[in-house]
Structures are given as structure tokens and as C-alpha cells.
Design a protein around this motif. Structure first.
Motif, mmCIF file in Angstrom:
data_model
loop_
_atom_site.group_PDB
_atom_site.id
_atom_site.type_symbol
_atom_site.label_atom_id
_atom_site.label_comp_id
_atom_site.label_asym_id
_atom_site.label_seq_id
_atom_site.Cartn_x
_atom_site.Cartn_y
_atom_site.Cartn_z
ATOM 1 N N ILE A 32 11.071 -23.030 26.012
ATOM 2 C CA ILE A 32 9.932 -23.941 26.194
ATOM 3 C C ILE A 32 9.271 -24.142 24.831
ATOM 4 O O ILE A 32 8.700 -23.210 24.261
ATOM 5 C CB ILE A 32 8.912 -23.387 27.203
ATOM 6 N N GLN A 91 7.323 -29.898 24.299
ATOM 7 C CA GLN A 91 7.256 -30.068 25.743
ATOM 8 C C GLN A 91 5.839 -29.850 26.283
ATOM 9 O O GLN A 91 5.534 -30.256 27.398
ATOM 10 C CB GLN A 91 8.224 -29.095 26.426
ATOM 11 N N THR A 142 1.968 -33.096 24.642
ATOM 12 C CA THR A 142 2.132 -34.506 24.969
ATOM 13 C C THR A 142 0.848 -35.263 24.640
ATOM 14 O O THR A 142 -0.185 -34.668 24.319
ATOM 15 C CB THR A 142 2.431 -34.661 26.468
#
Length: 568
Positions: free
Chosen positions: A243, A247, A250
Motif C-alpha cells: 500500500i 494510493q 488522492t
């Protein structure tokens, strides 16, 4: 499960021998190199950075969490930026520290990284560097210090400006001044108020890069070590599932951070740092976004310098999760965070235990939130003001300019009895922007002239292309862009020019005709700072303007997936 570290430690033959053998001189057994996620602990510990001086203990807590989750922790140092010690300003070195972090992560065998951040610039520099590599990342902040105690009342960093003013006016003796400084920073941790350090800690939590309560647990509270332990465990999960910051960070995450900052009355430095982080991630974020997104958010946190309480009080009142829950109608609650839950899920059970510290949206502490972006002929690319820390009577004001060409000129003349100034004037300080100082120091909240202070006046409109400490307050216009050093209109202001500040209209206007400004520009001469070598020369040639985050032009955009460099 792909582990990047196995490209070092999983090799056979000569290469594997070299990578493992020298690591084993620290007493690590062979099985640690056989497929355990390697978690880098990026530590900004330094005795020259007092806010981060407890990070050795914090790193040990992270390691315990990594070991418990089945990982292999390896700690490494990077450049540490101590706000109160480092000259000429830590902002000059933020980008350098980010490069140190980026290359340390990129060049070494780790699968995820835990960033230990505290003092103002350590957080943005570490996050900027990690984002450029896009390796799984979580942040652990050092936590605020406990509120100081002086003559029966709580004090914090914001009181420094009040004490300095009182000392200057002869209302506070030098002995009292020294006694107060011994009372203020009475525990480990960064500033106790909602200054830049706590603003940055709140920023990473609202972005989703840190665990809930990261922003507010006091440094001296044992729960800070518990959070560090849990972050170590979480880092192992991030590594196993790959991760990455890209991700988490944003556009929605950045919008959440802006709205949370507005509700907190956070530091104006937040704008420059968040813009720089967005630039590293390739997320389009403009200075106008801060005004648009902040305008709908009332001030909820009654914290110094905009209010009266301290960050530890915010923790006791429910912490940042309580603020975020109160703002749920405005936020992107489905934004993901590093623990695999959404921002809304993390704060679902949060409660407010003290409405004096955390107000409600229905009955806010102040209706005007923390940030106003100004435009006008004096700042075509924008300027910043913090309404929650300003004087309401000065939010619409026209006055004649009293101009200081640079910081030395200001220091030389500000207390001169012959200075032609009165409380209605506008103090203008030039050449303290990114290139002009260089490094854009925190001198924007200029102390008032002695002759004005003697009249009992505590605030005037002040304008500069520099920054101010997040602990500062007053009707202070900052980050004027373009800056004076590159020929922005700020460079053309002369003594006696009329300037209008109208915060409601988001206007900063110099009452000089365009033809006259054009004529003045023909006489503009860039200042020669005399830096012919080294990092500072590189900084001057490559730093972007304030509205672009003051990052380097060649560091914009993520570098993409990490690739191993094999030199053997």
C-alpha cells in the motif's frame, strides 16, 4: 508476496554474501534475511532539534511493533531541521532534507518506511521525500509538549511574542523574561500550540498517512509510545500489501486536509507544505483551492494562537478524530487511510468531551476559518492571511506604506524615534521570499515600532513575501507572489503609497497606476546575494515561488516505482 528487500538479502553467490555479511556484524541472525519485511525507520533525532530529542525512545517503540508483526526494523538517520537553532532558516533546507530522505529510501533495502517527524519542517521534508519514492509509508509525529506554567497560568510558544513585546515596552523585566523561558518548554515535544509542528501532525493524520490520534497525543504521554508501537505493526502490513502513498494521497485526501486545517486554525505554512507534497504526487492543487475549500469551514478548535487552549487540551477533548467527525458533512469520508479503513470509519466512534475546546459546526468557535487567499495587483499569484488570528477591525483597511527593503533595513529602523509611522500605516517588508532571503524566513509578523507600541497599539497591517511562525498572530499578509526579488510588484512599493486590504473581497491592492508601476519596474535591480557555490546557490536557481510550494523545479512529480541499484 513481493518484498523489495529480497533483491538484496535473498540473493545467492557473491552478491547475497556481501549484502548479508556486513549486516550480520550487528548481531542479526540469518533467518531475519529470509523473507521478513524490512521496515526502515527514518529518524530525525538530533539534540540540535529539541522538539525531536526524544526520538530515540520513539524509534524503539516503533521497533517493538515491527518485531511483533513479524518484520525486521532497521533505523537510519536523515538531516534534522531544528526550527529554533538552525540559521538562516530551516525552510532553506526543507528541500535538501527531502532529497536526503528520497535517496536514503531509494538506495537501501527496505519494503516500507516509518517517518519519525516532529519539528516544523521535518514533517513536510520527510513526506515529500517518501512520496517521491512511493514506497509504503506511515508517519509518527513526536507529539506536542505539555503546556508551560508561569505565574499560575498556562503559557505556550505564542506567548513568546507577547512577552517580547512586554519586555520591549519595559513591562516585563529581563529576570522575568528568563524565568518565563524556563517555564515554557517544560517537557519533551514540539510547540504546545497549534503552530506549524502540530499543524503538520494534523495534516498527515487528515491525509490518511498516520494512525488516528497521531496529531494530538502529548509527547510526554505514554500513549505516544503505544501509537508508535502500533505504527510499527501497521508498517509491516503496508509492506505485505504494498500500500503506497500514491494510493492514499488522492485529490480527495488533499481536500480533506485543507478543510480540517481550516477548522483547526492551522499554520499558514500548511499551504506551502501541502502544495509541495501535492506537487511531488502529481496532484493538481492551486492556491485558490485553499480559499475555496476553507471558505465553507468554520473555526472549531479553540486553540492558541487563534484561541486560548493548547494541543494537549484538544487531545483530552477528543483529539483530531472528534474534529473530523464534526466536519463529516463536508469531508470525503470514504478516503482511504494507512490502516485500511476510511477516514470516516476511523472517526465513527469519536466523541467530543469538551465543547469549550472543540466547538460544533452549528455553534462554531469563530465563523471565519483559518485561511484567506488574497489577490490583487500587489500579489497577482496570491498572498495568504490567517483571519482567525487577525484583528477584525483591520480586515478592511487602507493605509500608507512604510517600506523596509530587507530584514536588515527593518531591524535598523523599526525602533528609530524618527521613523515616519503611525498605527494606521501598513508595514511592508521586501526581499524575504524564497529567493530573496534566501529560504523565506519566518519574519512576516514583524514586531511593531516602539513608538506605536508605546501608544498601546498591538496590531497593524503587515505585508511581506516571507512567512510567519505558526505560533504567530496578527493582521499579517504573507507569501506575496511573485516575490520582490524576482521583480514582483512588491518590489516597486514606495513609502507613502496607499495599500488597501479587504479580506472579505479577498483583495490586496496597491493604489499606483499601471503606467507608474511600469516606469518603476525599469529601475528594478535584482539583489545580488553573493552565493556562488553549494546548496544555497542551487536553491536560488531552482526554487519555485510560494504559490507553487517553494519546492525545486526538478523535484516535481513522483519518480515512479522504485528500482534497485545494483553496484556489485
Amino acid at each position: 508476496m513481493y518484498l523489495r528487500s529480497q533483491e538484496w538479502f535473498g540473493r545467492t553467490g557473491k552478491d547475497g554474501f556481501i549484502y548479508r555479511a556486513w549486516m550480520k556484524n550487528q548481531g542479526f541472525p540469518h533467518h531475519l534475511f529470509e523473507g521478513k519485511p524490512v521496515i526502515g525507520i527514518c529518524n530525525t533525532f538530533s539534540e540540535l532539534t529539541p522538539c525531536n530529542a526524544h526520538f530515540r525512545d520513539l524509534a524503539e517503540a516503533v521497533k517493538r511493533g515491527v518485531w511483533e508483526a513479524g518484520g525486521f526494523p532497521l533505523e537510519f538517520p536523515v538531516m534534522s531541521l531544528g526550527e529554533c537553532q538552525m540559521k538562516p532558516t530551516t525552510m532553506l533546507f526543507r528541500n535538501l532534507a527531502s532529497m536526503d530522505v528520497e535517496e536514503s529510501i531509494r538506495g537501501n533495502s527496505m519494503d516500507a518506511v516509518v517517518l519519525l517527524c516532529g519539528c516544523d519542517k521535518t514533517t513536510p521534508s520527510l513526506v515529500m521525500g517518501a512520496c517521491s519514492v512511493d514506497l509504503p509509508t506511515t508517519v509518527v509525529s513526536g507529539g506536542p509538549m505539555l503546556a508551560g506554567k508561569y505565574k499560575g497560568r498556562n503559557i505556550g510558544t505564542s506567548d513568546l511574542w507577547r512577552f517580547a513585546e512586554a519586555n520591549k515596552k519595559g513591562e516585563m523585566s529581563q529576570e522575568e523574561f528568563v524565568a518565563a523561558e524556563a517555564c515554557m518548554a517544560r517537557s519533551q515535544g514540539h510547540c504546545a500550540v497549534m503552530g506549524t509542528a502540530s499543524t503538520m501532525a494534523a495534516m498527515v493524520e487528515s491525509l490518511g498517512l498516520a494512525l488516528p490520534d497521531n496529531a494530538t497525543i502529548p509527547a510526554a504521554d505514554s500513549r505516544r509510545k503505544v501509537l508508535a508501537h502500533m505504527a510499527g505493526m501497521q508498517a509491516v502490513e503496508l509492506a505485505k500489501n504494498n500500500i503506497r502513498p500514491s494510493q492514499i494521497l488522492t485529490r480527495q485526501a488533499f481536500e480533506n486536509a485543507i478543510m480540517v486545517n481550516a477548522a483547526l486554525g492551522g499554520s499558514t505554512n500548511f499551504i506551502i507544505h501541502l502544495t509541495a507534497i501535492a506537487g511531488r504526487m502529481g496532484v493538481q492543487l492551486s492556491i485558490d483551492d485553499f480559499d475555496k475549500l476553507s471558505a465553507q469551514i468554520p473555526l472549531l478548535a479553540n486553540l492558541q494562537p487563534s484561541g486560548e487552549h493548547f494541543v494537549e487540551d484538544l487531545f483530552y477533548a477528543g483529539g483530531l478524530p472528534a474534529i473530523i467527525k464534526e466536519l463529516s458533512q463536508f469531508l470525503h469520508n470514504d478516503a482511504m487511510t494507512i490502516n485500511g479503513r476510511t477516514l470516516g470509519e476511523n472517526c465513527q466512534t469519536a466523541e467530543c468531551y469538551n465543547r469549550e475546546v472543540i466547538a460544533s459546526v452549528a455553534e462554531p468557535f469563530k465563523s471565519e476559518s483559518g485561511v484567506a487567499i488574497l489577490k490583487g495587483n500587489l500579489c497577482p499569484n496570491g498572498a495568504v492571511l490567517k483571519p482567525s488570528a487577525a484583528t477584525p477591525e483591520l480586515m478592511q483597511h487602507t493605509g500608507r506604506a512604510v517600506v523596509f527593503e530587507n530584514i536588515d533595513d527593518y531591524k535598523k529602523r523599526i525602533d528609530d524615534p524618527e521613523l515616519d509611522v503611525d498605527p494606521t500605516c501598513v508595514l511592508v517588508l521586501k526581499n524575504v521570499g524564497p529567493k530573496g532571503y534566501p529560504g523565506m524566513p519566518e519574519v512576516g509578523n514583524m514586531q511593531l515600532p516602539a513608538k506605536v507600541l508605546a501608544q498601546g497599539v498591538h496590531d497593524m497591517v503587515r505585508i511581506s513575501d516571507g512567512r510567519m511562525s505558526g505560533t504567530g498572530f496578527g493582521t499579517v499578509v504573507l507569501h506575496v507572489s511573485p516575490e520582490a526579488a524576482v521583480g514582483g510588484n512588491l518590489a516597486l512599493v514606495q513609502n507613502g503609497d496607499l495599500i488597501t486590504l479587504d479580506v472579505e473581497k479577498r483583495l490586496l491592492h496597491l493604489h499606483v497606476e499601471p503606467e507608474e508601476l511600469a516606469q518603476r519596474l525599469t529601475h528594478f535591480q535584482p539583489i545580488d546575494l553573493g552565493y556562488e557555490r553549494g546548496y544555497t546557490r542551487m536553491y536560488i536557481h531552482h526554487v519555485l515561488q510560494a504559490h507553487e510550494g517553494a519546492d525545486f523545479d526538478f523535484l516535481q512529480g513522483s519518480s515512479g516505482p522504485v528500482v534497485k541499484r545494483d553496484s556489485h
